[in-house]
Each structure stands twice: as C-alpha cells, then as structure tokens.
Design a protein around this motif. Structure first.
Motif, PDB file in Angstrom:
ATOM      1  N   GLN A  49       2.948  10.412  -3.123  1.00 62.07           N
ATOM      2  CA  GLN A  49       1.698  10.903  -2.538  1.00 62.07           C
ATOM      3  C   GLN A  49       0.917  11.739  -3.546  1.00 62.07           C
ATOM      4  O   GLN A  49      -0.324  11.696  -3.567  1.00 62.07           O
ATOM      5  CB  GLN A  49       1.983  11.730  -1.280  1.00 62.07           C
ATOM      6  CG  GLN A  49       0.698  12.129  -0.546  1.00 62.07           C
ATOM      7  CD  GLN A  49       0.949  12.534   0.887  1.00 62.07           C
ATOM      8  OE1 GLN A  49       2.078  12.713   1.309  1.00 62.07           O
ATOM      9  NE2 GLN A  49      -0.120  12.672   1.655  1.00 62.07           N
ATOM     10  N   ASN A  89      -4.353  13.449   1.190  1.00 63.89           N
ATOM     11  CA  ASN A  89      -3.792  13.445  -0.157  1.00 63.89           C
ATOM     12  C   ASN A  89      -4.273  14.675  -0.918  1.00 63.89           C
ATOM     13  O   ASN A  89      -5.172  14.608  -1.756  1.00 63.89           O
ATOM     14  CB  ASN A  89      -4.176  12.154  -0.894  1.00 63.89           C
ATOM     15  CG  ASN A  89      -3.505  10.936  -0.294  1.00 63.89           C
ATOM     16  OD1 ASN A  89      -2.368  11.004   0.173  1.00 63.89           O
ATOM     17  ND2 ASN A  89      -4.203   9.815  -0.297  1.00 63.89           N
ATOM     18  N   HIS A 144       0.850  -1.198   0.000  1.00 65.27           N
ATOM     19  CA  HIS A 144       0.000   0.000   0.000  1.00 65.27           C
ATOM     20  C   HIS A 144       0.886   1.249   0.000  1.00 65.27           C
ATOM     21  O   HIS A 144       1.849   1.342   0.759  1.00 65.27           O
ATOM     22  CB  HIS A 144      -0.906   0.013   1.229  1.00 65.27           C
ATOM     23  CG  HIS A 144      -2.028   0.996   1.112  1.00 65.27           C
ATOM     24  ND1 HIS A 144      -1.847   2.360   1.226  1.00 65.27           N
ATOM     25  CD2 HIS A 144      -3.353   0.823   0.867  1.00 65.27           C
ATOM     26  CE1 HIS A 144      -3.000   2.980   1.074  1.00 65.27           C
ATOM     27  NE2 HIS A 144      -3.930   2.073   0.856  1.00 65.27           N
ATOM     28  N   PRO A 145       0.566   2.226  -0.846  1.00 64.54           N
ATOM     29  CA  PRO A 145       1.405   3.422  -0.973  1.00 64.54           C
ATOM     30  C   PRO A 145       1.672   4.146   0.343  1.00 64.54           C
ATOM     31  O   PRO A 145       2.739   4.731   0.525  1.00 64.54           O
ATOM     32  CB  PRO A 145       0.608   4.305  -1.936  1.00 64.54           C
ATOM     33  CG  PRO A 145      -0.210   3.358  -2.739  1.00 64.54           C
ATOM     34  CD  PRO A 145      -0.560   2.237  -1.803  1.00 64.54           C
ATOM     35  N   LYS A 146       0.709   4.127   1.270  1.00 59.84           N
ATOM     36  CA  LYS A 146       0.901   4.913   2.492  1.00 59.84           C
ATOM     37  C   LYS A 146       2.096   4.415   3.298  1.00 59.84           C
ATOM     38  O   LYS A 146       2.802   5.213   3.933  1.00 59.84           O
ATOM     39  CB  LYS A 146      -0.370   4.897   3.355  1.00 59.84           C
ATOM     40  CG  LYS A 146      -0.682   3.586   4.043  1.00 59.84           C
ATOM     41  CD  LYS A 146      -1.898   3.724   4.946  1.00 59.84           C
ATOM     42  CE  LYS A 146      -2.219   2.414   5.672  1.00 59.84           C
ATOM     43  NZ  LYS A 146      -3.401   2.549   6.549  1.00 59.84           N
ATOM     44  N   GLU A 151       0.658  11.207  -6.583  1.00 58.41           N
ATOM     45  CA  GLU A 151      -0.062  10.261  -7.445  1.00 58.41           C
ATOM     46  C   GLU A 151      -1.392   9.830  -6.836  1.00 58.41           C
ATOM     47  O   GLU A 151      -2.303   9.412  -7.552  1.00 58.41           O
ATOM     48  CB  GLU A 151       0.802   9.023  -7.697  1.00 58.41           C
ATOM     49  CG  GLU A 151       2.032   9.275  -8.567  1.00 58.41           C
ATOM     50  CD  GLU A 151       2.906   8.041  -8.690  1.00 58.41           C
ATOM     51  OE1 GLU A 151       2.487   6.962  -8.173  1.00 58.41           O
ATOM     52  OE2 GLU A 151       3.997   8.121  -9.277  1.00 58.41           O
ATOM     53  N   GLN A 152      -1.510   9.922  -5.510  1.00 52.74           N
ATOM     54  CA  GLN A 152      -2.740   9.503  -4.827  1.00 52.74           C
ATOM     55  C   GLN A 152      -3.805  10.610  -4.849  1.00 52.74           C
ATOM     56  O   GLN A 152      -4.970  10.353  -4.542  1.00 52.74           O
ATOM     57  CB  GLN A 152      -2.451   9.131  -3.363  1.00 52.74           C
ATOM     58  CG  GLN A 152      -1.200   8.270  -3.122  1.00 52.74           C
ATOM     59  CD  GLN A 152      -1.141   7.039  -3.993  1.00 52.74           C
ATOM     60  OE1 GLN A 152      -2.112   6.300  -4.082  1.00 52.74           O
ATOM     61  NE2 GLN A 152       0.000   6.824  -4.640  1.00 52.74           N
ATOM     62  N   CYS A 153      -3.389  11.831  -5.176  1.00 53.17           N
ATOM     63  CA  CYS A 153      -4.330  12.959  -5.164  1.00 53.17           C
ATOM     64  C   CYS A 153      -5.299  12.863  -6.337  1.00 53.17           C
ATOM     65  O   CYS A 153      -4.897  12.554  -7.458  1.00 53.17           O
ATOM     66  CB  CYS A 153      -3.565  14.286  -5.223  1.00 53.17           C
ATOM     67  SG  CYS A 153      -2.443  14.555  -3.823  1.00 53.17           S
ATOM     68  N   GLU A 154      -6.539  13.168  -6.070  1.00 51.92           N
ATOM     69  CA  GLU A 154      -7.577  13.059  -7.087  1.00 51.92           C
ATOM     70  C   GLU A 154      -7.898  14.390  -7.760  1.00 51.92           C
ATOM     71  O   GLU A 154      -8.815  14.467  -8.569  1.00 51.92           O
ATOM     72  CB  GLU A 154      -8.846  12.463  -6.462  1.00 51.92           C
ATOM     73  CG  GLU A 154      -8.636  11.045  -5.927  1.00 51.92           C
ATOM     74  CD  GLU A 154      -9.890  10.451  -5.319  1.00 51.92           C
ATOM     75  OE1 GLU A 154     -10.880  11.214  -5.178  1.00 51.92           O
ATOM     76  OE2 GLU A 154      -9.889   9.256  -4.990  1.00 51.92           O
TER      77      GLU A 154
END
Length: 500
Positions: free
Chosen positions: A221, A388, A186-188, A223-226
């Motif tokens: 991180q 994020n 998991h990225p976190k 990359e996780q932003c929408e």
C-alpha cells in the motif's frame, strides 16, 4: 415508404437518446453536474420512463446532497431498471443520508431477493448490517456470499469473515483465500488478501506469520502513496507561523450559535468512534460524523475569496466571509438532521483546522484524544485504511505524523487552553463514567447514565471500529500490541513508551 420513414425516424430518435445518455454520463464523470443534468432531462423529455436518465439524475442529486430529490429519481430508476443493482445501492445510500435506515434495509434486502447468486449484494447488505450493529446478520450474509460465484468482492467478504468468524473456522477461510492467489492483479485485492491472512494468523496466535503479512500489505500500500509524510512538514510549519500570537490576539466576532460545535481531534485509532458513540447517547448530543465540510467547502471558499492558499487565507478573513463559513457549516448540520445542543464532528485530522474553526465558532470545544504511542501505531498498522496515505501503512511514517500532530496540538493548546480538553484512550477505558462526566461538563451538559449503554445503539457506524463499539468497554485493546512488540521495535528502534 411510410413504414420506412417511420422506422428511420424511431431509429434516429433512439440513436440520439443513446448519444445524449453517453455524453451526459461523461459529463457526470467529469463532475460537470449542471450540463449532465440538462442532458439527462432532455432524454426524459423524449421518454419519461428512461431508467438510465432517471438514475443519472439521482446520482447528480446525491452529489449535490439533495437527498429527497435523489430518492424521487432513484425510486423511479429502480422501477424501470429492475435488473440493475446499482440504482438500488444508490437508493439505499439516499435513505441512509436522510436518516431512514429501515428503508435502506428494505431496499438492500429486496436487492438480495432478486440477486441471490450475486456476491456483491451480499457484501453490500453485510456492510449495512455491520454499520448498524447487526453483527450476527452480517456474519450470516457474508457466509452466504462466499457460496456465490467468485469475484473480486469475494476477497473482501473473506476479509470481513476473518474478523467475525470463530477461531475454528479460520483455517477453512484461509484455504478459500488461497484460491484467489494470482487471479486479481490490482494491488487493492492483494492488499486486502494480505490483511486477511494477517488477521487469520493473529487470531490463531501465530504472531510471526501475522506480522509478515501485515508487513506485505503495508509495504504494497505504501507503494501506492503519491507523497511522503515529510512532504507535509512545510505545510504544518506554515500553519504554525500563520496561527501565531498575533492571529489569536486579533478581536473575534461575537457569535451566538444555536448549538455548541464539538470537535474530536487527534491521531487515527485513538478512540474517537467509541467516544462519539458514548456521548451521542446523551439526549442533547448529536453528531455529523467525520465530516469534511471544512476542508471540502469552507477552505476552498476562503482560498477563492482571499486569493491565498490555506492556511494563509485564514489570516485575511473578514466578518462577511466568516458569516458565510458559519452558514455553510450550519447547513451541513441541518442536512444531517441534527438538532441537539452539542454537535460533534469527529474527523481526527481537524486538528490542523483548529485556528480556522476558532475564528468561525469562538465557542467551539475541542476534545483532543491521545493514546499510548506503540498501541496507537500498531492499531493503525494492523488495520486496513482505504486511503493511500503513508502514515496509515508505515510505522516510521506514522511516527513522523504523530510527532507533527503533537507539535500542532501543543501549539494550539498554548493559545486556546480553556477550549481544549485532553483525554487519553487509556483513561477513557479505565474510568469511563468519570471521564464522560468531565467531558460533558466541558461541553456544558450534565451527565446522563444512558451514555454507558452506548453498545446497545443501532446508529450507523462506518469507521474501522464498527464492531468494537457494539461491545461494552473492555481493556483488551490496551495490550494487544504487546504480542508484536519485538517487530515494532525492529521497525522503529528502541523507543521510550510515550503518549501523543
């Protein structure tokens, strides 16, 4: 035959209970609280000692901010689920919510006593110690947590230790951290590991390596932003168009509140936690922390009543709507058991709500914190924010966000000049006593010398500055960014130092 019927009855009853619990838990996850409450209570009618139902009701009360009821249910849940840690964590949170950190400490220390080989409870207790200023206790508990069987939380423990441990212990922690490479997808977990490595290299004076890991953490991180910061520009343009001269020229309700609402606004990492800690040592200053009550409850109410989105909805407010909004905010203050004359809300993002706040509380005071741009940008970039959001994990995204914030504050300052006090982080650090005297005068209070003893306080601090505010004021944070100046310039280009 009688035995068979008895067995079938109880087996069926047990199955029905399990089905009710499963369905109630699903409803709770969907935030359908009233339906979940009904089902949990149905279970308790069959068995008043069902720990899972009691725990479920306790969780519902926590979400509804009915903390006294939450404590009642969670205490009972802990009695009937003696091997589960989650009810104990929730009970500790409930005690903190009602201002009883001593009881929360007792609960967490009890949890540790029954689960000494569980890394998670070490992490929870360590965080409690950090939040309340017991730095040495946190360090010791985190160290013990690393001796437990490894799990995902072990990476978070190492991350905390990287910030607390003396320099000579850093290499061993780095070696320990390498053992987790590739174990958690998991990225976190990877983001936290990168931040931990970056912190370690920075502590060792290895700035090139530190920046490389900060870069990896923030890019992952991002990359996780929408969304992107640029996506917010139309909203802020609408905000400025709505809160125009006509908006501020409209008559306002004459309101006499029992306290002075004080809002500390600005960009993240500009010193809001430090300022809050100093001001709340005053006998007549309280705080509700970074409360999201305005965006979470007041704005949705106005959108529903006016059938218009925010910010346009604030142009359509009526006296009765504003009265209701006022009562919602006052209730929030009461829930936090704050009774002082001035009540701080230190959520930095409230800069976008200044127009609405002014309509609700015409007597509100706004403290706008600013900071040298590069120091501010680096402080954000080199710290891990759980959310994020792009401006937390990109220097260029932060630059755009800072430009937006500056534009918004210049706009509101032109209309509410007497209600907004601008102060820089640098001024607060260089001349704290005189700065605090001016700020207290701004919120109608006289200076008290106790304000300068802020670092001795054991009040809860859960922001990223939780360890820094347990120290007397120092100037190290003013120049820390300079070790990374070359890398910052490469990311942002040659900038003229400025303030936001």
């Amino acid at each position: 035959m009688a035995f068979s019927s008895f067995y079938f009855y109880h087996e069926n009853k047990q199955l029905n209970t399990m089905l009710l619990l499963d369905r109630a838990t699903e409803l709770l996850l969907e935030n359908r609280l009233r339906e979940a409450e009904f089902m949990f209570k149905q279970v308790l009618k069959q068995n008043p000692k069902n720990g899972k139902a009691l725990f479920g009701l306790g969780r519902i009360c926590m979400r509804l901010e009915q903390y006294d009821n939450a404590i009642y249910y969670l205490k009972r849940a802990c009695e009937h689920l003696p091997k589960m840690l989650d009810p104990l964590y929730a009970l500790a949170d409930a005690f903190i919510a009602v201002g009883s950190p001593v009881d929360a400490k007792t609960v967490l220390e009890y949890a540790l006593s029954v689960a000494r080989h569980n890394a998670q409870i070490h992490y929870h207790l360590g965080q409690f110690y950090l939040d309340h200023g017991f730095i040495d206790n946190a360090y010791q508990v985190f160290q013990k947590g690393l001796e437990c069987p490894s799990s995902g939380v072990s990476i978070f423990i190492i991350f905390e230790l990287m910030q607390l441990a003396p320099t000579n212990e850093i290499p061993a922690l780095m070696e320990k951290l390498t053992e987790f490479e590739g174990k958690y997808e998991h990225p976190k977990f990877q983001i936290i590991a990168y931040h931990a490595f970056a912190t370690a290299h920075q502590a060792l004076g290895e700035y090139k390596e530190a920046f490389e890991f900060y870069d990896k953490a923030n890019k992952l991180q991002l990359e996780q932003c929408e969304f992107k910061t640029a996506d917010m520009v139309p909203f802020f343009n609408r905000l400025l168009e709505t809160c125009n001269s006509d908006f501020f020229d409209k008559p306002i309700d004459k309101v006499k509140s029992t306290f002075t609402p004080v809002f500390i606004v600005g960009l993240p990492r500009t010193g809001s936690t430090l300022l809050e800690q100093i001001l709340t040592q005053h006998s007549q200053v309280g705080s509700i922390g970074e409360s999201i009550i305005i965006s979470d409850k007041i704005v949705p109410y106005l959108e529903m009543r006016t059938e218009r989105d925010f910010p346009e909805c604030i142009y359509e407010t009526t006296t009765s709507m504003l009265d209701y909004c006022r009562s919602v905010y006052v209730d929030e203050v009461k829930k936090n058991r704050v009774q002082e004359e001035a009540v701080i809300n230190k959520l930095p993002a409230n800069f976008q709500n200044i127009g609405l706040i002014y309509k609700i509380f015409p007597n509100a005071r706004f403290i706008h914190l600013t900071r040298d741009f590069r120091a501010n940008a680096w402080s954000v970039y080199s710290n891990h924010f759980a959310e994020n959001e792009p401006y937390f994990c990109s220097l260029t995204e932060f630059q755009l966000y800072a430009d937006i914030e500056q534009q918004v504050m210049e706009h509101f300052s032109s209309h509410l000049n007497k209600s907004i006090f601008h102060v820089s982080y640098e001024t607060l650090i260089d001349d704290p006593e005189r700065t605090i005297q001016k700020l207290l005068n701004f919120i109608y209070l006289k200076y008290e010398p106790e304000c300068m003893d802020f670092y001795k306080s054991r009040s809860k601090v859960s922001t990223l500055s939780k360890t820094q505010v347990r120290q007397p004021i120092h100037s190290r944070s003013l120049t820390r960014w300079q070790a990374f100046e070359t890398y910052i310039e490469k990311e942002l280009g040659q900038l003229t130092p400025k303030k936001n």
